[in-house]
Design a protein around this motif. Structure first.
Motif, PDB file in Angstrom:
ATOM      1  N   HIS A   1      28.243 -14.170 -40.690  1.00  0.00           N
ATOM      2  CA  HIS A   1      27.818 -15.763 -40.372  1.00  0.00           C
ATOM      3  C   HIS A   1      26.840 -15.893 -39.455  1.00  0.00           C
ATOM      4  O   HIS A   1      26.805 -15.642 -38.450  1.00  0.00           O
ATOM      5  N   HIS A   2      25.615 -16.531 -39.895  1.00  0.00           N
ATOM      6  CA  HIS A   2      24.317 -16.639 -38.862  1.00  0.00           C
ATOM      7  C   HIS A   2      24.215 -18.076 -38.801  1.00  0.00           C
ATOM      8  O   HIS A   2      23.770 -18.669 -39.553  1.00  0.00           O
ATOM      9  N   ILE A   3      24.195 -18.575 -37.641  1.00  0.00           N
ATOM     10  CA  ILE A   3      24.074 -20.113 -37.094  1.00  0.00           C
ATOM     11  C   ILE A   3      23.062 -19.991 -36.110  1.00  0.00           C
ATOM     12  O   ILE A   3      22.869 -19.753 -34.968  1.00  0.00           O
ATOM     13  N   THR A   4      21.721 -20.595 -36.827  1.00  0.00           N
ATOM     14  CA  THR A   4      20.493 -20.529 -35.691  1.00  0.00           C
ATOM     15  C   THR A   4      20.386 -22.283 -35.591  1.00  0.00           C
ATOM     16  O   THR A   4      20.381 -23.001 -36.502  1.00  0.00           O
ATOM     17  N   ALA A   5      19.961 -22.544 -34.640  1.00  0.00           N
ATOM     18  CA  ALA A   5      19.638 -23.864 -34.035  1.00  0.00           C
ATOM     19  C   ALA A   5      18.421 -23.941 -33.140  1.00  0.00           C
ATOM     20  O   ALA A   5      18.253 -23.399 -32.368  1.00  0.00           O
ATOM     21  N   LYS A   6      17.223 -24.189 -34.030  1.00  0.00           N
ATOM     22  CA  LYS A   6      15.986 -24.091 -33.506  1.00  0.00           C
ATOM     23  C   LYS A   6      15.513 -25.299 -33.134  1.00  0.00           C
ATOM     24  O   LYS A   6      15.521 -26.316 -33.620  1.00  0.00           O
ATOM     25  N   ARG A   7      15.179 -25.259 -31.664  1.00  0.00           N
ATOM     26  CA  ARG A   7      14.882 -26.698 -31.193  1.00  0.00           C
ATOM     27  C   ARG A   7      13.519 -26.406 -30.768  1.00  0.00           C
ATOM     28  O   ARG A   7      12.809 -26.031 -29.818  1.00  0.00           O
ATOM     29  N   ALA A   8      12.576 -26.620 -31.753  1.00  0.00           N
ATOM     30  CA  ALA A   8      11.278 -26.152 -31.893  1.00  0.00           C
ATOM     31  C   ALA A   8      10.215 -26.948 -31.007  1.00  0.00           C
ATOM     32  O   ALA A   8       9.361 -26.598 -30.476  1.00  0.00           O
TER      33      ALA A   8
ATOM     34  N   VAL B   1      30.427 -11.204 -47.695  1.00  0.00           N
ATOM     35  CA  VAL B   1      30.171 -12.721 -47.660  1.00  0.00           C
ATOM     36  C   VAL B   1      29.048 -13.004 -46.481  1.00  0.00           C
ATOM     37  O   VAL B   1      28.956 -12.514 -45.436  1.00  0.00           O
ATOM     38  N   PHE B   2      28.027 -13.322 -46.968  1.00  0.00           N
ATOM     39  CA  PHE B   2      26.707 -13.802 -46.356  1.00  0.00           C
ATOM     40  C   PHE B   2      26.605 -15.290 -46.084  1.00  0.00           C
ATOM     41  O   PHE B   2      26.579 -15.912 -47.181  1.00  0.00           O
ATOM     42  N   LYS B   3      26.494 -15.761 -44.901  1.00  0.00           N
ATOM     43  CA  LYS B   3      26.580 -17.360 -44.873  1.00  0.00           C
ATOM     44  C   LYS B   3      25.350 -17.604 -43.856  1.00  0.00           C
ATOM     45  O   LYS B   3      25.605 -17.024 -42.406  1.00  0.00           O
ATOM     46  N   SER B   4      24.678 -18.310 -44.072  1.00  0.00           N
ATOM     47  CA  SER B   4      23.603 -18.869 -42.917  1.00  0.00           C
ATOM     48  C   SER B   4      23.494 -20.242 -42.822  1.00  0.00           C
ATOM     49  O   SER B   4      23.330 -20.831 -43.888  1.00  0.00           O
ATOM     50  N   PHE B   5      23.574 -20.833 -41.929  1.00  0.00           N
ATOM     51  CA  PHE B   5      23.082 -22.213 -41.565  1.00  0.00           C
ATOM     52  C   PHE B   5      21.995 -22.252 -40.741  1.00  0.00           C
ATOM     53  O   PHE B   5      22.240 -21.757 -39.382  1.00  0.00           O
ATOM     54  N   THR B   6      20.928 -23.149 -40.735  1.00  0.00           N
ATOM     55  CA  THR B   6      19.922 -23.268 -39.869  1.00  0.00           C
ATOM     56  C   THR B   6      19.556 -24.615 -39.592  1.00  0.00           C
ATOM     57  O   THR B   6      19.635 -25.412 -40.657  1.00  0.00           O
ATOM     58  N   LEU B   7      19.482 -25.035 -38.289  1.00  0.00           N
ATOM     59  CA  LEU B   7      19.326 -26.367 -38.060  1.00  0.00           C
ATOM     60  C   LEU B   7      17.893 -26.400 -37.241  1.00  0.00           C
ATOM     61  O   LEU B   7      17.651 -25.529 -36.224  1.00  0.00           O
ATOM     62  N   SER B   8      16.791 -27.179 -37.775  1.00  0.00           N
ATOM     63  CA  SER B   8      15.637 -27.115 -37.440  1.00  0.00           C
ATOM     64  C   SER B   8      15.253 -28.495 -36.679  1.00  0.00           C
ATOM     65  O   SER B   8      15.429 -29.478 -37.792  1.00  0.00           O
ATOM     66  N   VAL B   9      15.130 -28.571 -35.546  1.00  0.00           N
ATOM     67  CA  VAL B   9      14.496 -29.972 -35.141  1.00  0.00           C
ATOM     68  C   VAL B   9      13.029 -29.902 -34.672  1.00  0.00           C
ATOM     69  O   VAL B   9      12.673 -29.272 -33.736  1.00  0.00           O
ATOM     70  N   ASN B  10      12.253 -30.586 -35.530  1.00  0.00           N
ATOM     71  CA  ASN B  10      10.765 -30.754 -35.265  1.00  0.00           C
ATOM     72  C   ASN B  10      10.004 -29.441 -35.352  1.00  0.00           C
ATOM     73  O   ASN B  10      10.626 -28.293 -35.567  1.00  0.00           O
ATOM     74  N   GLY B  11       8.731 -29.407 -35.009  1.00  0.00           N
ATOM     75  CA  GLY B  11       7.922 -28.019 -35.296  1.00  0.00           C
ATOM     76  C   GLY B  11       6.655 -28.685 -35.873  1.00  0.00           C
ATOM     77  O   GLY B  11       6.964 -29.374 -36.961  1.00  0.00           O
ATOM     78  N   THR B  12       5.799 -28.003 -35.575  1.00  0.00           N
ATOM     79  CA  THR B  12       4.258 -28.430 -36.475  1.00  0.00           C
ATOM     80  C   THR B  12       4.277 -27.799 -37.587  1.00  0.00           C
ATOM     81  O   THR B  12       3.887 -28.445 -38.707  1.00  0.00           O
ATOM     82  N   MET B  13       4.618 -26.569 -37.583  1.00  0.00           N
ATOM     83  CA  MET B  13       4.208 -25.708 -38.713  1.00  0.00           C
ATOM     84  C   MET B  13       5.451 -24.720 -39.107  1.00  0.00           C
ATOM     85  O   MET B  13       5.140 -23.716 -38.226  1.00  0.00           O
ATOM     86  N   MET B  14       6.308 -24.957 -39.689  1.00  0.00           N
ATOM     87  CA  MET B  14       7.485 -23.727 -39.670  1.00  0.00           C
ATOM     88  C   MET B  14       7.566 -23.449 -40.998  1.00  0.00           C
ATOM     89  O   MET B  14       7.658 -24.247 -42.134  1.00  0.00           O
ATOM     90  N   ARG B  15       7.867 -22.138 -41.289  1.00  0.00           N
ATOM     91  CA  ARG B  15       8.338 -21.585 -42.531  1.00  0.00           C
ATOM     92  C   ARG B  15       9.405 -20.664 -42.359  1.00  0.00           C
ATOM     93  O   ARG B  15       9.429 -19.822 -41.526  1.00  0.00           O
ATOM     94  N   HIS B  16      10.619 -20.664 -43.089  1.00  0.00           N
ATOM     95  CA  HIS B  16      11.714 -19.966 -43.134  1.00  0.00           C
ATOM     96  C   HIS B  16      11.953 -19.279 -44.612  1.00  0.00           C
ATOM     97  O   HIS B  16      11.933 -20.101 -45.498  1.00  0.00           O
ATOM     98  N   GLU B  17      11.793 -18.027 -44.557  1.00  0.00           N
ATOM     99  CA  GLU B  17      12.375 -17.356 -45.725  1.00  0.00           C
ATOM    100  C   GLU B  17      13.480 -16.742 -45.623  1.00  0.00           C
ATOM    101  O   GLU B  17      14.119 -16.118 -44.822  1.00  0.00           O
ATOM    102  N   ALA B  18      14.134 -16.903 -47.001  1.00  0.00           N
ATOM    103  CA  ALA B  18      15.626 -16.115 -46.855  1.00  0.00           C
ATOM    104  C   ALA B  18      15.402 -15.321 -48.305  1.00  0.00           C
ATOM    105  O   ALA B  18      15.170 -15.913 -49.537  1.00  0.00           O
TER     106      ALA B  18
ATOM    107  N   GLU C   1      28.733 -25.886 -44.630  1.00  0.00           N
ATOM    108  CA  GLU C   1      28.288 -24.456 -44.843  1.00  0.00           C
ATOM    109  C   GLU C   1      28.642 -23.725 -43.574  1.00  0.00           C
ATOM    110  O   GLU C   1      28.837 -22.301 -43.570  1.00  0.00           O
ATOM    111  N   VAL C   2      28.682 -24.418 -42.381  1.00  0.00           N
ATOM    112  CA  VAL C   2      29.313 -23.843 -41.251  1.00  0.00           C
ATOM    113  C   VAL C   2      30.882 -23.678 -41.233  1.00  0.00           C
ATOM    114  O   VAL C   2      31.525 -24.810 -41.148  1.00  0.00           O
ATOM    115  N   GLU C   3      31.142 -22.537 -41.308  1.00  0.00           N
ATOM    116  CA  GLU C   3      32.726 -22.388 -41.942  1.00  0.00           C
ATOM    117  C   GLU C   3      33.695 -22.648 -40.677  1.00  0.00           C
ATOM    118  O   GLU C   3      34.746 -23.455 -40.947  1.00  0.00           O
ATOM    119  N   ASP C   4      33.299 -22.257 -39.620  1.00  0.00           N
ATOM    120  CA  ASP C   4      34.123 -22.780 -38.434  1.00  0.00           C
ATOM    121  C   ASP C   4      34.093 -23.926 -37.906  1.00  0.00           C
ATOM    122  O   ASP C   4      33.067 -24.518 -37.747  1.00  0.00           O
TER     123      ASP C   4
END
Ligand SMILES: Nc1ncnc2c1ncn2[C@@H]1O[C@H](COP(=O)(O)OP(=O)(O)OP(=O)(O)O)[C@@H](O)[C@H]1O
Ligand SMILES: [Mg+2]
Lengths: 251, 444
Positions: B233-240, B259-276, B422-425
């Motif tokens: 489980h990968h949980i990312t919280a980006k406070r950009a 089992v692969f699970k990822s959850f990303t929280l992104s708050v703001n940011g000018t130019m963000m790109r996430h690829e999975a 999707e955040v299991e816990d």
């Protein structure tokens, strides 16, 4: 308590007048019924009173305890004691019933300068009120009205009313879609709330509900106006003869 | 081995061999001090060759049509005042966890816990790369390279060539607590590259939490290799913050029953790109990727792009993509999500939903779902919606006494709920939801 005087309302974006001079008064402690043909403006009246967007009041007034309802935001009207049980209760996926109702209750209490209820106090309150309406803990945990049957949604409206304890309760066709037992639960819920300082405006098409919730006064609405006001016998007349005779009589 | 910088001048002959020098790429590489690498040396060299072959992303590239790569291609980022950083995100700080702190992409041992966690071998790219061999050598740059066969991902190749630090985590057991990576900033002009390699052995489990803010511009790669029955489980919280510029790519290989699970929280940011980019290679495996994005362009542009590519090449696997973006004041959201079902990947269950909640008429969302299916007995669905706040529901809440601002917060949270699911816990989920609630309330 509730005074509606010569209320005129049209659709905001369209040149369509819906309410054409509604006048009625519901004193504290009384139950009034509004009946009337489909499309006559019953729901619109309830929406205009509770402050839904999309309508423009062009004339007339509506006050609760002398306070101008029409000047208030919907949440202020709620805190002032107005409650509308919706004809079509709204599903809000992702918002839990409990969270919603606790937020609502505490927001109202805060606005009135009352102490907010703790999570534990609230839980106790809602369990107790839910039990009377046959709404179990599982339903309370679910998102607001999501996956509720038609009848469950209506019971949930009454539960909200029981928890919020408003002064002026408007029920818009709360009886439609209810089975016989649910109708009784709903009526019992309403009757339990009857009090000298509380009033009800019950919109319905059927005498059935009025057998359980005995109205003091019955109003007939047609084409955006109250065209006739009388006692409980008026509802029986509608039940037996329909609106045609009544309306031709007043025309 | 000491870090021997490969300067542009040293590698110029390769470009000459390739014939077609890309001046933008040359300028980009010129300012970088590329490490030679120890065990990663070959991977770095290959990555550089891949990058040269494809060049920097161009607006005409299929997956760069909606996101202008100019800011990622610029040789150096504009500085961002450190004041934007503020304190660490309060998320996860109260939990039992192994904390690893990175400052501008470099490990900060003094600020971190000892690298000891039962069932886990925690290493660092910066120290391990002095050696000629390391278990992660089979993975470093390799999953990234494999993914490039389908779609060129120049930013990822650049990362493999340029990254100096990151975690190298190998899990053999079921550790009692998560690993928490906290990113901090120190240099207002830092151009940051970090690269994680995560390997879960059969049946192993790991929760990786990642929070914070890094660099004036950041580029990260995480290569995740899950063996049979592993659970990650990968949980990312980006406070950009508002001025953040970042590209990131997660490359995962998922073996049978893993089992692969990822959850990303992104708050703001000018130019963000996430690829999975996820390759499901073993039967009965599961891969879920979810994101909740909040963008408010009131203090400058906001652009957030999620680009996902999930490949099913085994039977009875399940994949889910759940992407939710809340956009305000002219913010722009992009989602490009692909499900590729290879021949023979029967009984695949693929699901994808991307949704935007536009809080005004100036904001914009572009969703580009793609399904490519070469097996006949599969179930794949996708949907993409863009909508405003449901006025009827808003009125319903207000009619019960919920103030308008609070009602909108409740509705935004309700919109994001599927992604948060999707955040299991449960306790992690509640913590994130509470933070979101507080943030939304402050910014209502
Ligand atoms: N938002 C709207 N847009 C268009 N027409 C509307 C709108 N709201 C109300 N109306 C019209 O106004 C009239 C009154 O509607 P309203 O819902 O108040 O009737 P009602 O008396 O409650 O009817 P019913 O018994 O069927 O519930 C109808 O002709 C309806 O179509
Ligand atoms: Mg109606």
């Amino acid at each position: 308590m509730l005074k509606i005087n010569n209320l005129h309302a049209k659709l905001e974006d369209e040149d369509k007048q819906i309410l054409k001079g509604v006048s009625l008064e519901v004193p504290a402690g009384e139950v009034h019924a509004i009946m009337g043909p489909n499309g006559s403006g019953k729901s619109t009246t309830s929406y205009v009173l509770s402050g839904r967007d999309g309508y423009e009041v062009t004339d007339g007034s509506a006050t609760l305890y002398g306070e101008d309802l029409l000047e208030m935001e919907p949440e202020e009207r709620a805190a002032a004691g107005l409650f509308l049980a919706f004809q079509y209760p709204v599903e809000i996926p992702g918002v839990g019933n409990m969270t919603f109702l606790r937020t609502a209750l505490n927001a109202q209490r805060k606005r009135r300068g009352e102490e907010e209820l703790s999570a534990a106090e609230f839980l106790k309150l809602i369990r107790e009120k839910g039990k009377a309406l046959n709404i179990d803990a599982d339903m309370l945990k679910r998102p607001v009205n999501v996956g509720f049957s038609g009848g469950e949604k209506k019971r949930n409206e009454i539960l909200q009313m029981a928890v919020l304890e408003p002064k002026m309760c408007i029920l818009d066709e709360t009886d439609s879609g209810l089975d016989v037992d649910a109708m009784r639960l709903v009526a019992d819920g309403v009757n339990a709330l009857r009090a000298p300082d509380r009033a009800f405006l019950v919109i319905t098409h059927y005498q059935r509900l009025l057998d359980h919730i005995r109205p003091d006064v019955v109003h007939i609405m047609s084409d955006g106006k109250i065209v006739k006001t009388g006692g409980p016998e008026l509802a029986l007349e509608v039940e037996q003869n329909g609106y045609a005779d009544l309306l031709s009589e007043v025309a | 081995m000491a870090d021997t910088a490969i300067t542009m001048r040293q590698v110029t002959p390769d470009i000459a061999e390739g014939g077609d020098a890309d001046p933008a790429l040359s300028a980009r590489l010129d300012v970088l001090d590329l490490p030679a690498g120890g065990f990663t040396a070959a991977a770095r060299k290959d990555a550089l060759a891949r990058l040269r072959a494809v060049g920097l992303p161009k607006p005409r590239d299929e997956y760069w049509r909606y996101t202008n790569p100019a800011a990622f291609n610029a040789p150096v980022p504009d500085p961002i005042p450190l004041a934007e950083q503020g304190p660490d995100s309060p998320l996860f700080l109260e939990r039992k966890r192994l904390t690893l702190v990175f400052v501008d992409g470099a490990f900060d041992a003094a600020a971190s816990d000892d690298l000891a966690l039962e069932g886990v071998e925690v290493g660092l790219l910066s120290t391990a790369d002095a050696d000629e061999t390391h278990w992660s050598g089979e993975i470093y740059g390799r999953l990234e390279a494999a993914a490039q066969e389908r779609v060129a991902r120049p930013m990822a190749a650049l990362n493999t060539a340029a990254a100096r630090d990151g975690v190298l985590v190998r899990v053999t057991g079921q550790p009692s607590k998560p690993i928490h990576i906290i990113h901090r900033r120190k240099d207002e002009s830092a151009d940051v590259y970090y690269h994680h390699v995560i390997r879960l052995e059969p049946g192993a489990e790991l929760t990786l939490l990642e929070t914070g803010m890094t660099g004036a511009r950041s580029n990260f790669v995480a290569e995740v290799d899950l063996a049979e029955g592993a659970r990650f489980h990968h949980i990312t919280a980006k406070r950009a913050g508002h001025e953040k510029l970042g590209w990131g790519g997660v490359f995962a290989r998922v073996a049978a029953e893993a089992v692969f699970k990822s959850f990303t929280l992104s708050v703001n940011g000018t130019m963000m790109r996430h690829e999975a980019i996820i390759d499901i290679v073993g039967d009965d495996a599961v891969a879920h990727v979810a994101a909740a994005v909040l963008g408010d362009a009131n203090r400058g542009p906001f652009h957030h792009d999620d680009t996902v590519f999930i490949t099913h090449s085994a039977e009875r696997c399940e994949s889910r993509q759940v992407f939710k973006k809340v956009l305000k004041n002219g913010a722009k959201g992009i989602f490009q999500g692909k499900i590729l079902v290879e021949p023979g990947a029967q009984k695949t269950d693929g699901y994808q939903i991307s949704q935007a909640l536009l809080l005004d008429e100036d904001s914009q969302f572009l969703g580009k779902p793609e399904l490519e299916i070469y097996a006949d007995d599969v179930q794949c669905s996708h949907g993409s919606t863009t909508g405003a706040i449901d006025e009827t529901a808003l009125f319903y809440l207000r009619s019960r006494g919920v103030p308008r601002d609070r009602a909108i917060v409740l509705m935004v949270l309700s919109f994001l709920a599927d992604a948060l699911e999707e955040v299991e816990d449960e306790s992690l989920r509640e913590e994130i939801s509470d933070r979101l609630d507080a943030w939304l309330t402050r910014h209502a």
